[in-house]
Design a protein around this motif. Sequence first.
Motif, PDB file in Angstrom:
ATOM      1  N   ASP A 140       0.863  -1.186   0.000  1.00 28.19           N
ATOM      2  CA  ASP A 140       0.000   0.000   0.000  1.00 28.19           C
ATOM      3  C   ASP A 140       0.900   1.236   0.000  1.00 28.19           C
ATOM      4  OD1 ASP A 140      -2.034   1.838   0.284  1.00 28.19           O
ATOM      5  OD2 ASP A 140      -2.415   1.406   2.399  1.00 28.19           O
ATOM      6  N   PHE A 141       1.194   1.750  -1.195  1.00 30.03           N
ATOM      7  CA  PHE A 141       2.162   2.839  -1.349  1.00 30.03           C
ATOM      8  C   PHE A 141       1.607   3.872  -2.329  1.00 30.03           C
ATOM      9  CE2 PHE A 141       7.035   3.565  -2.032  1.00 30.03           C
ATOM     10  CZ  PHE A 141       6.926   4.789  -1.398  1.00 30.03           C
ATOM     11  N   PRO A 142       0.544   4.582  -1.948  1.00 34.29           N
ATOM     12  CA  PRO A 142      -0.137   5.477  -2.887  1.00 34.29           C
ATOM     13  C   PRO A 142       0.719   6.621  -3.407  1.00 34.29           C
ATOM     14  CG  PRO A 142      -0.973   5.773  -0.656  1.00 34.29           C
ATOM     15  CD  PRO A 142      -0.114   4.557  -0.630  1.00 34.29           C
ATOM     16  N   LEU A 143       1.743   7.030  -2.657  1.00 33.43           N
ATOM     17  CA  LEU A 143       2.578   8.128  -3.129  1.00 33.43           C
ATOM     18  C   LEU A 143       3.310   7.764  -4.415  1.00 33.43           C
ATOM     19  CD1 LEU A 143       4.110   9.478   0.199  1.00 33.43           C
ATOM     20  CD2 LEU A 143       2.334  10.522  -1.191  1.00 33.43           C
ATOM     21  N   VAL A 144       3.537   6.462  -4.632  1.00 34.44           N
ATOM     22  CA  VAL A 144       4.213   6.008  -5.843  1.00 34.44           C
ATOM     23  C   VAL A 144       3.225   5.409  -6.838  1.00 34.44           C
ATOM     24  CG1 VAL A 144       5.841   4.304  -6.774  1.00 34.44           C
ATOM     25  CG2 VAL A 144       6.460   5.670  -4.775  1.00 34.44           C
ATOM     26  N   THR A 145       2.322   4.565  -6.358  1.00 39.09           N
ATOM     27  CA  THR A 145       1.406   3.867  -7.266  1.00 39.09           C
ATOM     28  C   THR A 145       0.230   4.736  -7.704  1.00 39.09           C
ATOM     29  OG1 THR A 145       0.029   2.962  -5.474  1.00 39.09           O
ATOM     30  CG2 THR A 145       1.974   1.689  -6.154  1.00 39.09           C
ATOM     31  N   GLY A 146      -0.127   5.711  -6.870  1.00 38.73           N
ATOM     32  CA  GLY A 146      -1.310   6.520  -7.157  1.00 38.73           C
ATOM     33  C   GLY A 146      -2.611   5.826  -6.806  1.00 38.73           C
ATOM     34  N   VAL A 147      -2.544   4.649  -6.191  1.00 41.98           N
ATOM     35  CA  VAL A 147      -3.736   3.869  -5.854  1.00 41.98           C
ATOM     36  C   VAL A 147      -4.045   4.040  -4.369  1.00 41.98           C
ATOM     37  CG1 VAL A 147      -4.766   1.570  -5.765  1.00 41.98           C
ATOM     38  CG2 VAL A 147      -3.258   2.199  -7.668  1.00 41.98           C
ATOM     39  N   VAL A 165      -1.011 -12.282   3.693  1.00 43.45           N
ATOM     40  CA  VAL A 165      -0.607 -12.474   5.082  1.00 43.45           C
ATOM     41  C   VAL A 165       0.031 -11.233   5.701  1.00 43.45           C
ATOM     42  CG1 VAL A 165      -0.317 -14.957   4.782  1.00 43.45           C
ATOM     43  CG2 VAL A 165       1.649 -13.437   4.415  1.00 43.45           C
ATOM     44  N   CYS A 166       0.320 -10.228   4.881  1.00 42.59           N
ATOM     45  CA  CYS A 166       1.044  -9.063   5.396  1.00 42.59           C
ATOM     46  C   CYS A 166       0.674  -7.823   4.590  1.00 42.59           C
ATOM     47  CB  CYS A 166       2.553  -9.315   5.308  1.00 42.59           C
ATOM     48  SG  CYS A 166       3.609  -7.940   5.850  1.00 42.59           S
ATOM     49  N   LEU A 167       0.576  -6.709   5.273  1.00 43.43           N
ATOM     50  CA  LEU A 167       0.400  -5.402   4.635  1.00 43.43           C
ATOM     51  C   LEU A 167       1.690  -4.629   4.759  1.00 43.43           C
ATOM     52  CD1 LEU A 167      -1.462  -3.127   3.419  1.00 43.43           C
ATOM     53  CD2 LEU A 167      -1.827  -2.390   5.791  1.00 43.43           C
ATOM     54  N   LYS A 168       2.245  -4.212   3.619  1.00 39.95           N
ATOM     55  CA  LYS A 168       3.381  -3.282   3.640  1.00 39.95           C
ATOM     56  C   LYS A 168       2.804  -1.881   3.592  1.00 39.95           C
ATOM     57  CE  LYS A 168       7.932  -2.347   1.675  1.00 39.95           C
ATOM     58  NZ  LYS A 168       7.925  -0.892   1.480  1.00 39.95           N
ATOM     59  N   HIS A 169       2.769  -1.259   4.746  1.00 42.24           N
ATOM     60  CA  HIS A 169       2.060   0.004   4.932  1.00 42.24           C
ATOM     61  C   HIS A 169       2.986   1.171   4.628  1.00 42.24           C
ATOM     62  CE1 HIS A 169       0.804   3.489   7.357  1.00 42.24           C
ATOM     63  NE2 HIS A 169      -0.417   3.075   7.114  1.00 42.24           N
ATOM     64  N   GLU A 170       2.641   1.909   3.564  1.00 44.65           N
ATOM     65  CA  GLU A 170       3.442   3.081   3.202  1.00 44.65           C
ATOM     66  C   GLU A 170       2.558   4.260   2.839  1.00 44.65           C
ATOM     67  OE1 GLU A 170       7.513   2.202   1.458  1.00 44.65           O
ATOM     68  OE2 GLU A 170       6.315   0.681   0.439  1.00 44.65           O
ATOM     69  N   ASP A 171       1.341   4.262   3.363  1.00 47.80           N
ATOM     70  CA  ASP A 171       0.492   5.430   3.156  1.00 47.80           C
ATOM     71  C   ASP A 171       1.053   6.579   3.987  1.00 47.80           C
ATOM     72  OD1 ASP A 171      -1.548   6.996   2.250  1.00 47.80           O
ATOM     73  OD2 ASP A 171      -3.157   5.660   2.896  1.00 47.80           O
ATOM     74  N   LEU A 175      -0.815   6.990   9.940  1.00 45.00           N
ATOM     75  CA  LEU A 175      -0.906   6.468  11.300  1.00 45.00           C
ATOM     76  C   LEU A 175      -2.342   6.122  11.678  1.00 45.00           C
ATOM     77  CD1 LEU A 175       1.654   8.835  13.060  1.00 45.00           C
ATOM     78  CD2 LEU A 175       2.000   6.458  12.365  1.00 45.00           C
ATOM     79  N   GLU A 176      -3.292   6.954  11.248  1.00 43.32           N
ATOM     80  CA  GLU A 176      -4.687   6.663  11.573  1.00 43.32           C
ATOM     81  C   GLU A 176      -5.156   5.385  10.888  1.00 43.32           C
ATOM     82  OE1 GLU A 176      -6.192   8.147  13.869  1.00 43.32           O
ATOM     83  OE2 GLU A 176      -4.837   9.864  14.111  1.00 43.32           O
ATOM     84  N   LYS A 177      -4.592   5.086   9.722  1.00 43.94           N
ATOM     85  CA  LYS A 177      -4.967   3.845   9.035  1.00 43.94           C
ATOM     86  C   LYS A 177      -4.516   2.637   9.846  1.00 43.94           C
ATOM     87  CE  LYS A 177      -4.882   3.282   4.473  1.00 43.94           C
ATOM     88  NZ  LYS A 177      -4.394   3.060   3.080  1.00 43.94           N
ATOM     89  N   ILE A 178      -3.312   2.697  10.428  1.00 47.85           N
ATOM     90  CA  ILE A 178      -2.851   1.587  11.257  1.00 47.85           C
ATOM     91  C   ILE A 178      -3.798   1.387  12.441  1.00 47.85           C
ATOM     92  CG2 ILE A 178      -0.983   0.698  12.708  1.00 47.85           C
ATOM     93  CD1 ILE A 178       0.970   2.244  10.972  1.00 47.85           C
ATOM     94  N   SER A 179      -4.162   2.477  13.088  1.00 49.00           N
ATOM     95  CA  SER A 179      -5.090   2.375  14.219  1.00 49.00           C
ATOM     96  C   SER A 179      -6.422   1.771  13.784  1.00 49.00           C
ATOM     97  CB  SER A 179      -5.327   3.758  14.841  1.00 49.00           C
ATOM     98  OG  SER A 179      -4.146   4.240  15.447  1.00 49.00           O
ATOM     99  N   ALA A 180      -6.910   2.193  12.617  1.00 51.52           N
ATOM    100  CA  ALA A 180      -8.191   1.672  12.128  1.00 51.52           C
ATOM    101  C   ALA A 180      -8.095   0.187  11.814  1.00 51.52           C
ATOM    102  CB  ALA A 180      -8.627   2.448  10.895  1.00 51.52           C
ATOM    103  N   LEU A 181      -6.978  -0.236  11.227  1.00 55.10           N
ATOM    104  CA  LEU A 181      -6.800  -1.652  10.897  1.00 55.10           C
ATOM    105  C   LEU A 181      -6.654  -2.514  12.141  1.00 55.10           C
ATOM    106  CD1 LEU A 181      -4.359  -1.245   7.887  1.00 55.10           C
ATOM    107  CD2 LEU A 181      -6.649  -2.238   7.760  1.00 55.10           C
ATOM    108  N   ARG A 182      -6.127  -1.938  13.210  1.00 59.89           N
ATOM    109  CA  ARG A 182      -5.939  -2.686  14.455  1.00 59.89           C
ATOM    110  C   ARG A 182      -7.150  -2.577  15.390  1.00 59.89           C
ATOM    111  NH1 ARG A 182      -2.802  -6.233  12.646  1.00 59.89           N
ATOM    112  NH2 ARG A 182      -0.540  -5.955  12.828  1.00 59.89           N
ATOM    113  N   LEU A 194       3.804  -4.377   8.389  1.00 61.63           N
ATOM    114  CA  LEU A 194       5.189  -3.915   8.383  1.00 61.63           C
ATOM    115  C   LEU A 194       5.245  -2.623   7.582  1.00 61.63           C
ATOM    116  CD1 LEU A 194       6.987  -7.328   7.708  1.00 61.63           C
ATOM    117  CD2 LEU A 194       6.630  -6.206   9.909  1.00 61.63           C
ATOM    118  N   CYS A 195       5.973  -1.635   8.070  1.00 59.69           N
ATOM    119  CA  CYS A 195       5.880  -0.278   7.523  1.00 59.69           C
ATOM    120  C   CYS A 195       7.113   0.106   6.720  1.00 59.69           C
ATOM    121  CB  CYS A 195       5.656   0.721   8.657  1.00 59.69           C
ATOM    122  SG  CYS A 195       4.095   0.445   9.525  1.00 59.69           S
TER     123      CYS A 195
END
Length: 307
Positions: A140-147, A165-171, A175-182, A194-195
């Motif tokens: 999840d890297f919208p700054l590069v993918t635009g998605v 099995v894993c989210l590579k979090h790069e939004d 930080l609020e997305k991590i809290s929402a996912l947890r 993993l960030c």
Amino acid sequence: MSRLTEEARGVYVIAATPFQDDGTLDLESADRMVDTYLETGATGLTVLGMMGEAPKLTMEESRRFVQRVLMRVDGRVPVVVGASSPGFAQMKELSDMVMGEGASGVMIAPPGALKTDDQIVTYYTQAAEFIGDAPFVLQDFPLVTGVQMSVSVIARIVRDLPTCVCLKHEDWPGLEKISALRAPQALDRRISILCGNGGLFLPEEMARGADGAMTGFGFPEMMRDVVREMEAGNPERARDIFDAYLPMARYEQQPGLGLAVRKYVLAKRGIIASPALRKPGAPLTAAARAEVDRMLDRQEKRLKELN
């Protein structure tokens, strides 16, 4: 090699791809780089990521590089391989190849053409069908993918695709997305988070519920120590360590320049022989090298004071 699971945690270092000055693969430096990452305490490695210059490699070069890394790792830690491709045929070929060689899983970033939630879910559903039972990391890297992937989209992918099995979090901001996912009941099952972003927000990401880092930095020991101290319940110590490296981490995060900075630092540390990027890609200017050198001197002083 064990397969990647939802329990992945710690520091999965995004490995650079070393080249000689003439642009050819430098597999001896790859050995030294792997040894350094393992000695530093990496709990996993990720190769052929966006900062691994994967699109600049031929399929045969990708195979040789992955084989060399897997041989050097020798099953000591999981190895994830970036398998993002313009089409599913290429993705399947690369995924089948690396999993057959002993990789633990693959990482898939979405193509920029995906605009709606349904398109994103459909894409990953089809990708999962093509790669079969290979565990995958959702990048999840919208700054590069635009998605833009919402929490609800990630939840649908996790619910429908057990091989995710894993989210590579790069939004960013994320930080609020991590809290929402947890949050309770946000996901049908707990997956690893993993960030990325060079570890620039690692203390805060860990505090929000991340399991560690999956990113690169010229000093992976920073990420190791921050994760270790956060997990041990020592957030102030973690932030003191992080602060000592922050100027260098910030400088390395410059878009379009970060990989050149990272390779220059790795070469200065004797980890790789040359800071060369494969073309298209330019080395640092003399002014930039001088800036990095000054920051490295100041960083060394801060670390001595800290210890």
